[in-house]
Design a protein around this motif. Structure first.
Motif, PDB file in Angstrom:
ATOM      1  N   PHE A   2      57.156  70.015 -19.879  1.00  0.00           N
ATOM      2  CA  PHE A   2      57.257  71.131 -18.953  1.00  0.00           C
ATOM      3  C   PHE A   2      57.279  70.598 -17.526  1.00  0.00           C
ATOM      4  N   GLN A   3      57.642  71.461 -16.597  1.00  0.00           N
ATOM      5  CA  GLN A   3      57.575  71.119 -15.187  1.00  0.00           C
ATOM      6  C   GLN A   3      56.794  72.207 -14.446  1.00  0.00           C
ATOM      7  N   PHE A   4      56.294  71.863 -13.278  1.00  0.00           N
ATOM      8  CA  PHE A   4      55.513  72.808 -12.483  1.00  0.00           C
ATOM      9  C   PHE A   4      55.916  72.649 -11.030  1.00  0.00           C
ATOM     10  N   MET A   5      56.260  73.759 -10.389  1.00  0.00           N
ATOM     11  CA  MET A   5      56.652  73.712  -8.982  1.00  0.00           C
ATOM     12  C   MET A   5      55.927  74.792  -8.206  1.00  0.00           C
ATOM     13  N   THR A   6      55.693  74.514  -6.941  1.00  0.00           N
ATOM     14  CA  THR A   6      55.085  75.517  -6.071  1.00  0.00           C
ATOM     15  C   THR A   6      55.439  75.162  -4.618  1.00  0.00           C
ATOM     16  N   SER A   7      54.905  75.911  -3.684  1.00  0.00           N
ATOM     17  CA  SER A   7      55.187  75.649  -2.275  1.00  0.00           C
ATOM     18  C   SER A   7      54.807  74.215  -1.916  1.00  0.00           C
ATOM     19  N   THR A   8      55.547  73.650  -0.967  1.00  0.00           N
ATOM     20  CA  THR A   8      55.314  72.250  -0.599  1.00  0.00           C
ATOM     21  C   THR A   8      53.891  72.029  -0.098  1.00  0.00           C
ATOM     22  N   ARG A   9      53.403  72.967   0.708  1.00  0.00           N
ATOM     23  CA  ARG A   9      52.055  72.839   1.271  1.00  0.00           C
ATOM     24  C   ARG A   9      51.382  74.195   1.256  1.00  0.00           C
ATOM     25  N   ILE A  10      50.164  74.244   0.753  1.00  0.00           N
ATOM     26  CA  ILE A  10      49.377  75.476   0.719  1.00  0.00           C
ATOM     27  C   ILE A  10      48.111  75.261   1.552  1.00  0.00           C
ATOM     28  N   ILE A  11      47.877  76.183   2.469  1.00  0.00           N
ATOM     29  CA  ILE A  11      46.653  76.150   3.281  1.00  0.00           C
ATOM     30  C   ILE A  11      45.893  77.430   2.961  1.00  0.00           C
ATOM     31  N   PHE A  12      44.746  77.310   2.331  1.00  0.00           N
ATOM     32  CA  PHE A  12      44.008  78.485   1.859  1.00  0.00           C
ATOM     33  C   PHE A  12      42.610  78.515   2.454  1.00  0.00           C
ATOM     34  N   GLY A  13      42.163  79.718   2.829  1.00  0.00           N
ATOM     35  CA  GLY A  13      40.773  79.901   3.239  1.00  0.00           C
ATOM     36  C   GLY A  13      40.630  80.825   4.432  1.00  0.00           C
ATOM     37  N   GLU A  14      39.419  81.330   4.619  1.00  0.00           N
ATOM     38  CA  GLU A  14      39.134  82.190   5.760  1.00  0.00           C
ATOM     39  C   GLU A  14      39.398  81.433   7.063  1.00  0.00           C
ATOM     40  N   GLY A  15      40.177  82.033   7.939  1.00  0.00           N
ATOM     41  CA  GLY A  15      40.503  81.405   9.210  1.00  0.00           C
ATOM     42  C   GLY A  15      41.665  80.434   9.127  1.00  0.00           C
ATOM     43  N   ALA A  16      42.342  80.383   7.973  1.00  0.00           N
ATOM     44  CA  ALA A  16      43.431  79.417   7.789  1.00  0.00           C
ATOM     45  C   ALA A  16      44.570  79.646   8.780  1.00  0.00           C
ATOM     46  N   LEU A  17      44.852  80.903   9.132  1.00  0.00           N
ATOM     47  CA  LEU A  17      45.982  81.170  10.025  1.00  0.00           C
ATOM     48  C   LEU A  17      45.751  80.569  11.404  1.00  0.00           C
ATOM     49  N   LEU A 239      40.389  87.650  -4.712  1.00  0.00           N
ATOM     50  CA  LEU A 239      41.609  88.392  -5.025  1.00  0.00           C
ATOM     51  C   LEU A 239      42.834  87.685  -4.441  1.00  0.00           C
ATOM     52  N   SER A 240      42.718  87.166  -3.232  1.00  0.00           N
ATOM     53  CA  SER A 240      43.824  86.413  -2.631  1.00  0.00           C
ATOM     54  C   SER A 240      44.152  85.169  -3.446  1.00  0.00           C
ATOM     55  N   PHE A 241      43.102  84.516  -3.941  1.00  0.00           N
ATOM     56  CA  PHE A 241      43.306  83.314  -4.753  1.00  0.00           C
ATOM     57  C   PHE A 241      43.983  83.680  -6.071  1.00  0.00           C
ATOM     58  N   ALA A 242      43.530  84.779  -6.687  1.00  0.00           N
ATOM     59  CA  ALA A 242      44.132  85.228  -7.948  1.00  0.00           C
ATOM     60  C   ALA A 242      45.600  85.588  -7.759  1.00  0.00           C
ATOM     61  N   ALA A 243      45.911  86.256  -6.644  1.00  0.00           N
ATOM     62  CA  ALA A 243      47.303  86.629  -6.370  1.00  0.00           C
ATOM     63  C   ALA A 243      48.174  85.388  -6.225  1.00  0.00           C
ATOM     64  N   MET A 244      47.666  84.382  -5.536  1.00  0.00           N
ATOM     65  CA  MET A 244      48.407  83.130  -5.382  1.00  0.00           C
ATOM     66  C   MET A 244      48.633  82.469  -6.740  1.00  0.00           C
ATOM     67  N   LEU A 245      47.614  82.484  -7.598  1.00  0.00           N
ATOM     68  CA  LEU A 245      47.759  81.915  -8.933  1.00  0.00           C
ATOM     69  C   LEU A 245      48.796  82.693  -9.748  1.00  0.00           C
ATOM     70  N   GLY A 246      48.821  84.011  -9.566  1.00  0.00           N
ATOM     71  CA  GLY A 246      49.822  84.811 -10.257  1.00  0.00           C
ATOM     72  C   GLY A 246      51.230  84.419  -9.864  1.00  0.00           C
ATOM     73  N   GLY A 247      51.430  84.160  -8.565  1.00  0.00           N
ATOM     74  CA  GLY A 247      52.737  83.709  -8.095  1.00  0.00           C
ATOM     75  C   GLY A 247      53.112  82.360  -8.687  1.00  0.00           C
ATOM     76  N   MET A 248      52.139  81.450  -8.755  1.00  0.00           N
ATOM     77  CA  MET A 248      52.400  80.152  -9.376  1.00  0.00           C
ATOM     78  C   MET A 248      52.771  80.306 -10.844  1.00  0.00           C
ATOM     79  N   ALA A 249      52.080  81.212 -11.526  1.00  0.00           N
ATOM     80  CA  ALA A 249      52.307  81.399 -12.959  1.00  0.00           C
ATOM     81  C   ALA A 249      53.725  81.873 -13.255  1.00  0.00           C
ATOM     82  N   ILE A 250      54.191  82.885 -12.532  1.00  0.00           N
ATOM     83  CA  ILE A 250      55.516  83.424 -12.841  1.00  0.00           C
ATOM     84  C   ILE A 250      56.635  82.506 -12.356  1.00  0.00           C
ATOM     85  N   THR A 251      56.328  81.584 -11.462  1.00  0.00           N
ATOM     86  CA  THR A 251      57.322  80.606 -11.025  1.00  0.00           C
ATOM     87  C   THR A 251      57.554  79.556 -12.097  1.00  0.00           C
ATOM     88  N   ASN A 252      56.542  79.311 -12.911  1.00  0.00           N
ATOM     89  CA  ASN A 252      56.605  78.210 -13.869  1.00  0.00           C
ATOM     90  C   ASN A 252      56.571  78.639 -15.332  1.00  0.00           C
TER      91      ASN A 252
END
Length: 418
Positions: A2-17, A239-252
């Motif tokens: 199998f292969q797995f792909m996602t965004s090149t760089r992920i910055i996660f956490g409170e105050g990340a923006l 919830l934000s983390f779960a949503a991100m994982l959901g996006g990763m799941a359907i991509t792969n």
């Protein structure tokens, strides 16, 4: 294998923006900024661009993007010649930004590249650098490789898809979701659930997406009500983390019948995609379980049982417990019923025919017959097989969609002549 792909760089956490705005400078100084109509959450980005004296053009959209909207905005974008696209908003905003990043540098129109109703020509020129900043915990679009677009002339929702469309940077800052209203939060949470659920039981999972889905379901289960109903900050982060994982799941992995039917209904109903998939989910789950039992698919039944165990915190939970969990959550979150959007006035024959052409439905773990898909729609309609569906569509015409959701474009001219 199998292969797995996602965004090149992920910055996660409170105050990340706030701590990551300087990444814009890595891609140039000219920015096409995409946001929703309410620009409050986009203000830190705008202030940063002004402070850096960066050249930018701002596109504000309302509602879910359609193909004509992307084509018209891409024409404006080509004249502006941005170095990058930055999208900050919900899933629809991120999809719009992702689509613009892909279409602006490529020749032709959007129908050359979209699936099902288009020519599905692969994107030839690499998309513009794309930075995704979600302000809702929902679709996980910040880490997916497709943009969902409505085709008004065909009355379906289709995808513009390419591995090249994965974001260069995804900045996931849960503080941007604080204070989100109950309905938007609930819709987003159930969008996350349908992604995790369908990727987990799909016909082509892999060990890595299994891990992603199981962790996503755990976080969703423990945080859903506290986040959506109480605006608890720790739960918002989960919830934000779960949503991100959901996006990763359907991509792969793949999706299934809930998304296949939703793609067909989405072009015919003026209803949010997240609500459509969520209301379809328990009915699709039951049909898949019935089919799995009749075919002796113990592997699939085991997945549904494991999911029920995660959602109920009971390792011995029966499969039906998981389906009941979904129904109870939908009711407690008070998500609208599809009949409120006129689903019973659609032609189920047409919906099913369109759904069977979708990419998503091909991922369903067991092929469902046209009759079983019709049965699902009648259950959602709550007509119990007694209603007479009409051939008249309640969808919005493309011209109506354009009129009601035409993007608002503004340009910072401070550096246009430089």
């Amino acid at each position: 294998m199998f292969q797995f792909m996602t965004s090149t760089r992920i910055i996660f956490g409170e105050g990340a923006l706030q701590s990551s705005l300087s990444v814009f400078n890595q891609f140039g100084y000219s920015v096409l900024l995409v946001s929703g109509q309410n620009m409050d959450r986009a203000r830190p980005v705008i202030e940063y661009l002004k402070a850096q004296n960066m050249r930018y053009q701002h596109v504000a959209i309302a509602g879910e993007p359609n193909i004509t909207m992307v084509e018209e905005t891409a024409l404006v974008g080509r004249k502006f010649k941005p170095d990058m696209v930055v999208a900050i908003g919900g899933g629809s905003v991120l999809d719009m930004g992702k689509a613009l990043a892909a279409i602006i540098p490529n020749q032709g129109d959007v129908y050359d590249y979209v699936e099902v109703v288009g020519r599905s020509v692969p994107i030839k020129t690499k998309p513009l650098p794309f930075i995704a900043i979600p302000t809702t915990a929902s679709s996980g679009a910040e880490v997916t490789k497709n943009a969902v677009l409505r085709s008004g002339q065909d009355q379906v929702k289709v995808s513009l898809r390419s591995p090249e469309m994965l974001a260069d940077v995804a900045i996931v800052d849960p503080t941007l979701t604080y204070g989100t209203d109950r309905l938007t939060s609930g819709r987003g949470a159930m969008d996350t659930f349908t992604h995790l659920m369908e990727a987990y039981v799909c016909g082509d999972p892999n060990p890595l997406t299994d891990m992603v889905c199981e962790e996503g379901l755990r976080r969703l289960n423990r945080s859903l009500f506290a986040a959506c109903l109480e605006d608890d900050y720790k739960a918002r982060s989960d919830l934000s983390f779960a949503a991100m994982l959901g996006g990763m799941a359907i991509t792969n992995a793949k999706l299934g019948a809930a998304h296949g039917l939703a793609s067909a209904l989405g072009g015919k109903l003026d209803a949010p995609h997240s609500v459509i998939t969520a209301r379809l989910a328990p009915h699709v789950m039951r049909e898949n379980v019935v089919a799995a039992e009749s075919q002796g698919r113990k592997d699939l039944l085991s997945r549904y049982q494991k999911m029920a165990a995660i959602l109920s915190d009971d390792p011995k939970a029966a499969i039906e417990v998981g389906i009941t969990w979904v129904e109870n959550v939908l009711n407690r979150l008070e998500l609208p019923q599809l009949r409120d959007f006129g689903v019973c006035a659609t032609s189920f024959d047409t919906v099913v025919d369109d759904a069977l052409k979708s990419v998503a439905i091909k991922g369903n773990p067991i092929p469902l017959t046209k009759e079983r898909l019709m049965f699902i729609l009648k259950q959602v309609c709550d007509c119990r097989g007694e209603c007479e569906t009409s051939s008249a569509s309640v969808g919005l015409a493309e011209s109506q969609l354009i009129h009601s959701s035409r993007p608002r474009v503004t340009t910072n001219t401070s550096k246009l002549n430089n």
